[in-house]
Design a protein around this motif. Structure first.
Motif, short mmCIF file in Angstrom:
data_model
loop_
_atom_site.label_atom_id
_atom_site.label_comp_id
_atom_site.label_asym_id
_atom_site.label_seq_id
_atom_site.Cartn_x
_atom_site.Cartn_y
_atom_site.Cartn_z
N UNK A 1 0.83 -1.21 0.00
CA UNK A 1 0.00 0.00 0.00
C UNK A 1 0.87 1.26 0.00
N UNK A 2 1.95 1.25 0.78
CA UNK A 2 2.82 2.42 0.84
C UNK A 2 3.49 2.69 -0.50
N UNK A 3 4.00 1.63 -1.12
CA UNK A 3 4.73 1.78 -2.39
C UNK A 3 3.82 2.30 -3.50
N UNK A 4 2.55 1.87 -3.51
CA UNK A 4 1.63 2.31 -4.55
C UNK A 4 1.36 3.81 -4.48
N UNK A 5 1.48 4.38 -3.27
CA UNK A 5 1.16 5.80 -3.09
C UNK A 5 2.37 6.71 -3.12
N UNK A 6 3.52 6.17 -2.74
CA UNK A 6 4.69 7.02 -2.51
C UNK A 6 5.43 7.34 -3.80
N UNK A 7 6.06 8.47 -3.80
CA UNK A 7 7.01 8.84 -4.85
C UNK A 7 8.30 8.06 -4.59
N UNK A 8 8.72 7.16 -5.51
CA UNK A 8 9.92 6.33 -5.27
C UNK A 8 11.16 7.14 -4.94
N UNK A 9 11.21 8.37 -5.42
CA UNK A 9 12.39 9.20 -5.15
C UNK A 9 12.36 9.82 -3.76
N UNK A 10 11.21 9.70 -3.07
CA UNK A 10 11.07 10.33 -1.76
C UNK A 10 10.81 9.34 -0.64
N UNK A 11 10.84 8.05 -0.96
CA UNK A 11 10.61 7.05 0.08
C UNK A 11 11.57 5.89 -0.08
N UNK A 12 12.20 5.49 1.02
CA UNK A 12 13.06 4.30 1.04
C UNK A 12 12.59 3.40 2.18
N UNK A 13 12.37 2.12 1.86
CA UNK A 13 11.95 1.16 2.87
C UNK A 13 12.99 0.06 2.98
N UNK A 14 13.57 -0.09 4.17
CA UNK A 14 14.58 -1.11 4.43
C UNK A 14 13.89 -2.29 5.12
N UNK A 15 13.94 -3.46 4.52
CA UNK A 15 13.31 -4.65 5.10
C UNK A 15 14.41 -5.57 5.61
N UNK A 16 14.56 -5.64 6.92
CA UNK A 16 15.59 -6.48 7.51
C UNK A 16 14.99 -7.86 7.73
N UNK A 17 15.22 -8.74 6.76
CA UNK A 17 14.59 -10.05 6.71
C UNK A 17 15.45 -11.08 7.42
N UNK A 18 15.12 -11.37 8.65
CA UNK A 18 15.94 -12.24 9.50
C UNK A 18 15.94 -13.68 9.01
N UNK A 19 14.78 -14.16 8.58
CA UNK A 19 14.66 -15.57 8.17
C UNK A 19 14.64 -15.74 6.66
N UNK A 20 14.69 -14.64 5.93
CA UNK A 20 14.70 -14.73 4.48
C UNK A 20 13.36 -15.12 3.90
N UNK A 21 12.25 -14.83 4.59
CA UNK A 21 10.93 -15.28 4.11
C UNK A 21 9.96 -14.13 3.86
N UNK A 22 10.43 -12.87 3.94
CA UNK A 22 9.54 -11.74 3.64
C UNK A 22 9.73 -11.40 2.16
N UNK A 23 9.15 -12.21 1.31
CA UNK A 23 9.31 -12.07 -0.13
C UNK A 23 8.33 -11.03 -0.65
N UNK A 24 8.83 -9.87 -1.02
CA UNK A 24 8.00 -8.78 -1.50
C UNK A 24 8.19 -8.65 -3.01
#
Length: 433
Positions: A48-71
């Motif tokens: 939902x965030x990515x669909x609304x945000x300007x890619x040049x103004x938003x950075x999302x860091x996903x710290x995937x501990x188990x390697x299973x948050x496949x986006x």
């Protein structure tokens, strides 16, 4: 930016949204036992965030501990000893107010102390001196902020952990092979022997037996003096840098220096502290850090250094009107402590005005400190194991029945604190509507 969380059915049904412009801060916890849909909820929020945000103004860091948050569509980098991707924890921040050699060294040592690599006072002093000398050798001076900036086209580089390890090994070999340490050792032995003869003289009974012992000890002292003189001569002849005596005093002893070298070697062998910048897509707002190949302590080190760097860059960026950066941490209880200087606590307390938010996921709210919970504006509970109902209810100041009413995948308990509101109750929302 808005995120739909679910629908509330009370006197009047209405949809409930998380709104970045209305919320007190962008910090959020997602709590739920295994199987309640934490990963699904994280994916939904991010999409939902990515669909609304300007890619040049938003950075999302996903710290995937188990390697299973496949986006879908995320830029993914795997971190391990084999990939050798990582970041350099010794990069100098050139900002005259927030950066510099001294702050970088102190931050590096403090982070080691929080992550199971705590140094003794002598070890810390030795490492501090090594780091200062390596920075100086690379042209960085702690008393001249103009040297913190690397001019374009310059061959200068920030030192790496490999550089520090190489320099520490060089110093260690010098102490093992140099004559200066042998000189000091002989002097120490000479002083102890002189102390013994002084005691013998003091308590001598003026008989032949005591005099003979004193004469034997005096002969030993004379031999040690001759030995010390020879070693000092050899040492003087071997001086070629002018820093040999300073090194001996600075680095305390071979044993202390060796212990520091061993710690640096262990850190380097993790493989994540290098100049090999992770090949994330700079145009992609979603960066997923696959950390499954790292050990527990390695993950803690990685997350601590990364969060510290993200926060400092956010501060340097200055105050923002909206969310610019979000960090997602799965299994967040592995990294949260009660220490004030823990970067997760620092971000929760101070990062709001800089447009930085943190979303922490774990199996229970009881895994978070009260201090951390009090600084998080949004709490989403997907269903807790019944062993946590009582303690979680006490911690959240809510009736235990609210936790019992949660049916995983059908409803969720949500609290949001918006601007202008000092408190807000928990709402039981129906998910999926």
């Amino acid at each position: 930016m808005k995120v739909y969380l679910g629908k509330y059915y009370g006197d009047k049904a209405y949809p409930v949204y998380w709104d970045s412009e209305k919320i007190v801060n962008a910090h959020m916890i997602i709590a739920g036992k295994s199987g309640t849909g934490k990963t699904y909820r994280i994916r939904d929020i991010l999409n939902q965030l990515v669909k609304q945000a300007d890619p040049s103004k938003l950075r999302i860091h996903i710290l995937d501990i188990h390697g299973d948050i496949d986006i879908d569509g995320a830029s993914v980098v795997k971190f391990s000893e084999q990939t050798r991707y990582g970041f350099n924890p010794l990069v100098i921040n050139p900002d005259p107010d927030f950066g510099g050699v001294r702050k970088r060294i102190q931050s590096f040592i403090s982070t080691l102390g929080r992550t199971g690599h705590r140094l003794g006072s002598k070890q810390e002093n030795v490492l501090r001196n090594i780091l200062q000398e390596v920075y100086y050798a690379n042209g960085f001076r702690d008393d001249d902020n103009s040297t913190w900036i690397i001019p374009k086209g310059s061959n200068r580089k920030n030192p790496t952990l490999e550089d520090v390890l190489r320099y520490a090994n060089y110093k260690l070999k010098g102490m093992f092979l140099g004559t200066s340490s042998r000189c000091i050792s002989t002097l120490e032995k000479l002083n102890k022997t002189q102390g013994r003869i002084n005691n013998k003289i003091k308590f001598a009974k003026n008989n032949e037996y005591d005099k003979s012992l004193i004469e034997e000890t005096q002969s030993e002292i004379d031999a040690l003096k001759d030995q010390a003189l020879e070693q000092f001569k050899t040492y003087l002849d071997s001086i070629n840098t002018g820093s040999e005596l300073k090194d001996l005093l600075t680095y305390d002893s071979k044993d202390v220096l060796k212990s520091v070298v061993d710690k640096l070697d262990n850190l380097y062998n993790i493989g994540i502290f290098t100049r090999n910048i992770p090949p994330f897509d700079l145009k992609n707002p979603l960066w997923r850090y696959d950390l499954r190949a790292l050990g527990k302590n390695e993950k803690t080190l990685f997350v601590s250094f990364l969060l510290e760097n993200i926060f400092k860059m956010a501060v340097q960026r200055g105050e923002q009107n909206d969310v610019r950066e979000i960090v997602i941490i799965d299994e967040a209880h592995l990294f949260i402590t009660d220490d004030d200087d823990n970067p997760i606590n620092t971000i929760a307390k101070e990062a709001r005005k800089f447009g930085l938010g943190i979303i922490a996921a774990s199996q229970s709210v009881t895994h978070f400190s009260v201090d951390f919970l009090s600084n998080v504006a949004t709490k989403i509970i997907l269903g807790l194991d019944e062993m946590f109902w009582n303690s979680a209810a006490n911690q959240l100041k809510i009736p235990e029945q609210k936790l019992k009413d949660i049916i995983p995948h059908k409803n969720l308990l949500v609290q949001m604190v918006n601007k202008g509101s000092s408190r807000s109750g928990f709402l039981l929302l129906k998910s999926g509507d």
